[in-house]
Design a protein around this motif. Structure first.
Motif, PDB file in Angstrom:
ATOM      1  N   ILE A 139      -2.672   5.518   5.306  1.00 41.50           N
ATOM      2  CA  ILE A 139      -3.134   6.383   6.138  1.00 41.50           C
ATOM      3  C   ILE A 139      -5.011   6.276   5.893  1.00 41.50           C
ATOM      4  CG2 ILE A 139      -3.776   8.951   6.572  1.00 41.50           C
ATOM      5  CD1 ILE A 139      -0.745   9.559   5.691  1.00 41.50           C
ATOM      6  N   VAL A 140      -5.455   6.029   4.885  1.00 41.98           N
ATOM      7  CA  VAL A 140      -6.754   5.910   4.889  1.00 41.98           C
ATOM      8  C   VAL A 140      -7.214   4.625   5.418  1.00 41.98           C
ATOM      9  CG1 VAL A 140      -8.795   5.733   3.219  1.00 41.98           C
ATOM     10  CG2 VAL A 140      -7.089   7.384   2.851  1.00 41.98           C
ATOM     11  N   ALA A 141      -6.714   3.449   5.235  1.00 39.41           N
ATOM     12  CA  ALA A 141      -6.667   2.155   5.689  1.00 39.41           C
ATOM     13  C   ALA A 141      -6.708   2.342   7.173  1.00 39.41           C
ATOM     14  CB  ALA A 141      -5.812   1.277   5.016  1.00 39.41           C
ATOM     15  N   ASN A 142      -6.008   2.875   7.857  1.00 39.20           N
ATOM     16  CA  ASN A 142      -5.851   3.031   9.165  1.00 39.20           C
ATOM     17  C   ASN A 142      -6.409   4.050  10.234  1.00 39.20           C
ATOM     18  OD1 ASN A 142      -3.804   0.740   9.381  1.00 39.20           O
ATOM     19  ND2 ASN A 142      -2.231   2.381   8.703  1.00 39.20           N
ATOM     20  N   LEU A 143      -7.479   4.699   9.339  1.00 37.84           N
ATOM     21  CA  LEU A 143      -8.362   5.553  10.076  1.00 37.84           C
ATOM     22  C   LEU A 143      -9.011   4.859  11.146  1.00 37.84           C
ATOM     23  CD1 LEU A 143      -9.505   7.992   7.307  1.00 37.84           C
ATOM     24  CD2 LEU A 143      -7.844   8.562   9.015  1.00 37.84           C
ATOM     25  N   PRO A 144      -9.328   5.416  12.242  1.00 41.43           N
ATOM     26  CA  PRO A 144      -9.924   4.566  13.441  1.00 41.43           C
ATOM     27  C   PRO A 144     -11.568   4.844  13.278  1.00 41.43           C
ATOM     28  CG  PRO A 144      -9.442   6.719  14.128  1.00 41.43           C
ATOM     29  CD  PRO A 144      -8.890   6.663  12.634  1.00 41.43           C
ATOM     30  N   TYR A 145     -12.039   4.505  12.186  1.00 39.51           N
ATOM     31  CA  TYR A 145     -13.588   4.491  11.752  1.00 39.51           C
ATOM     32  C   TYR A 145     -13.838   3.243  10.975  1.00 39.51           C
ATOM     33  CZ  TYR A 145     -12.109   9.338  12.089  1.00 39.51           C
ATOM     34  OH  TYR A 145     -11.655  10.579  12.608  1.00 39.51           O
ATOM     35  N   GLY A 146     -15.131   2.830  11.211  1.00 38.58           N
ATOM     36  CA  GLY A 146     -15.638   1.337  10.711  1.00 38.58           C
ATOM     37  C   GLY A 146     -16.106   2.046   9.309  1.00 38.58           C
ATOM     38  N   GLU A 147     -16.394   0.922   8.421  1.00 38.52           N
ATOM     39  CA  GLU A 147     -16.836   1.068   7.087  1.00 38.52           C
ATOM     40  C   GLU A 147     -17.918   2.027   6.995  1.00 38.52           C
ATOM     41  OE1 GLU A 147     -14.994   0.983   4.216  1.00 38.52           O
ATOM     42  OE2 GLU A 147     -13.350   0.377   5.665  1.00 38.52           O
ATOM     43  N   GLY A 148     -19.059   1.809   8.064  1.00 42.74           N
ATOM     44  CA  GLY A 148     -19.938   2.769   7.799  1.00 42.74           C
ATOM     45  C   GLY A 148     -20.089   3.991   8.340  1.00 42.74           C
ATOM     46  N   PHE A 149     -19.020   4.394   8.665  1.00 41.46           N
ATOM     47  CA  PHE A 149     -18.678   5.823   9.158  1.00 41.46           C
ATOM     48  C   PHE A 149     -17.303   6.444   8.988  1.00 41.46           C
ATOM     49  CE2 PHE A 149     -18.606   9.501  12.382  1.00 41.46           C
ATOM     50  CZ  PHE A 149     -19.853  10.046  11.908  1.00 41.46           C
ATOM     51  N   LYS A 150     -16.892   5.660   7.617  1.00 43.76           N
ATOM     52  CA  LYS A 150     -15.469   6.204   6.969  1.00 43.76           C
ATOM     53  C   LYS A 150     -15.961   7.100   5.588  1.00 43.76           C
ATOM     54  CE  LYS A 150     -11.587   3.812   7.075  1.00 43.76           C
ATOM     55  NZ  LYS A 150     -10.632   2.871   6.868  1.00 43.76           N
ATOM     56  N   SER A 175      -2.600  12.340  10.877  1.00 46.56           N
ATOM     57  CA  SER A 175      -1.742  11.022  10.864  1.00 46.56           C
ATOM     58  C   SER A 175      -0.564  11.326  10.141  1.00 46.56           C
ATOM     59  CB  SER A 175      -2.764  10.049   9.985  1.00 46.56           C
ATOM     60  OG  SER A 175      -3.836   9.675  11.056  1.00 46.56           O
ATOM     61  N   TYR A 176      -0.835  12.301   9.057  1.00 45.84           N
ATOM     62  CA  TYR A 176       0.534  12.160   8.384  1.00 45.84           C
ATOM     63  C   TYR A 176       1.773  12.951   9.149  1.00 45.84           C
ATOM     64  CZ  TYR A 176       3.625  13.733   4.690  1.00 45.84           C
ATOM     65  OH  TYR A 176       4.827  14.028   3.845  1.00 45.84           O
ATOM     66  N   LEU A 195       0.926  -1.218   0.068  1.00 44.29           N
ATOM     67  CA  LEU A 195       0.003  -0.082   0.057  1.00 44.29           C
ATOM     68  C   LEU A 195       0.831   1.170   0.003  1.00 44.29           C
ATOM     69  CD1 LEU A 195      -2.715  -0.995   2.689  1.00 44.29           C
ATOM     70  CD2 LEU A 195      -2.989  -0.607   0.209  1.00 44.29           C
ATOM     71  N   SER A 196       0.360   2.317  -0.809  1.00 46.08           N
ATOM     72  CA  SER A 196       1.126   3.478  -0.688  1.00 46.08           C
ATOM     73  C   SER A 196       0.983   4.152   0.691  1.00 46.08           C
ATOM     74  CB  SER A 196       0.669   4.440  -1.853  1.00 46.08           C
ATOM     75  OG  SER A 196      -0.509   5.080  -1.557  1.00 46.08           O
ATOM     76  N   GLN A 197       1.841   4.919   0.836  1.00 49.22           N
ATOM     77  CA  GLN A 197       1.637   5.803   2.132  1.00 49.22           C
ATOM     78  C   GLN A 197       0.372   6.464   2.426  1.00 49.22           C
ATOM     79  OE1 GLN A 197       4.331   9.062   2.890  1.00 49.22           O
ATOM     80  NE2 GLN A 197       4.229   9.053   5.042  1.00 49.22           N
ATOM     81  N   LEU A 198      -0.263   6.879   1.415  1.00 51.53           N
ATOM     82  CA  LEU A 198      -1.673   7.625   1.393  1.00 51.53           C
ATOM     83  C   LEU A 198      -2.769   6.376   1.415  1.00 51.53           C
ATOM     84  CD1 LEU A 198      -1.656  10.034  -1.637  1.00 51.53           C
ATOM     85  CD2 LEU A 198      -0.921  10.570   0.865  1.00 51.53           C
ATOM     86  N   GLU A 199      -2.379   5.282   0.879  1.00 51.48           N
ATOM     87  CA  GLU A 199      -3.472   4.268   1.131  1.00 51.48           C
ATOM     88  C   GLU A 199      -3.328   3.707   2.621  1.00 51.48           C
ATOM     89  OE1 GLU A 199      -3.997   2.178  -3.336  1.00 51.48           O
ATOM     90  OE2 GLU A 199      -2.069   1.820  -2.148  1.00 51.48           O
TER      91      GLU A 199
END
Length: 153
Positions: free
Chosen positions: A9-20, A75-76, A3-7
């Motif tokens: 960051i998005v993947a590691n956000l602390p939100y579930g799929e219904g609230f990301k 995060s960045y 995964l790229s650094q940008l991907e």
């Protein structure tokens, strides 16, 4: 697959799929972030928010701006931290200029005004896919840190 650094960051956000509310980051550096999100027709809130002509609630638009402008940029900025990051939304002033209907893709851009003492303030705007300005304002948030949990591996 790497995964790229940008991907990441998005993947590691602390939100579930219904609230990301971040699909992709287009640009990210020390001073700004640009990201996109498509408000899918199947989003849970459309079923109950203006039943016959659904509109995206302002609080959800603001959350989308905060996730891209504060959580992703934060995060960045904290990417070298050895601690688990949590994000707390603390303050906002947003003007809503247009409605966002189901199926709309939005582009959020945020510019860092300051980042000190783990508090981040950004000037933010949201455009739709036709480059019509939907909302603009500023947001603040705090980054809380906690020691990362050791894995059992």
């Amino acid at each position: 697959m790497l995964l790229s650094q940008l991907e990441k960051i998005v993947a590691n956000l602390p939100y579930g799929e219904g609230f990301k509310f971040v699909d992709q980051l287009l640009e990210l550096n020390e001073d700004q972030v640009i990201g996109i999100y498509r408000f899918r027709e199947s989003e849970y809130f459309y079923k109950h928010h203006f039943i016959h002509q659904p509109v995206t609630p302002g609080v959800i638009l603001q959350e989308c701006m905060a996730q891209i402008g504060l959580a992703c940029l934060g995060s960045y900025l904290m990417r070298d931290s050895k601690e688990q990051l949590q994000f707390v939304f603390t303050e906002a002033h947003v003007n809503f200029l247009e409605k966002v209907v189901p199926g709309t893709t939005v582009i959020v851009s945020a510019k860092k005004e300051y980042f000190r003492f783990d508090k981040l303030k950004v000037v933010v705007q949201m455009l739709d896919e036709n480059e019509t300005k939907v909302a603009e304002g500023w947001l603040c948030g705090m980054i809380l840190t906690a020691p990362k949990q050791k894995s059992d591996s």
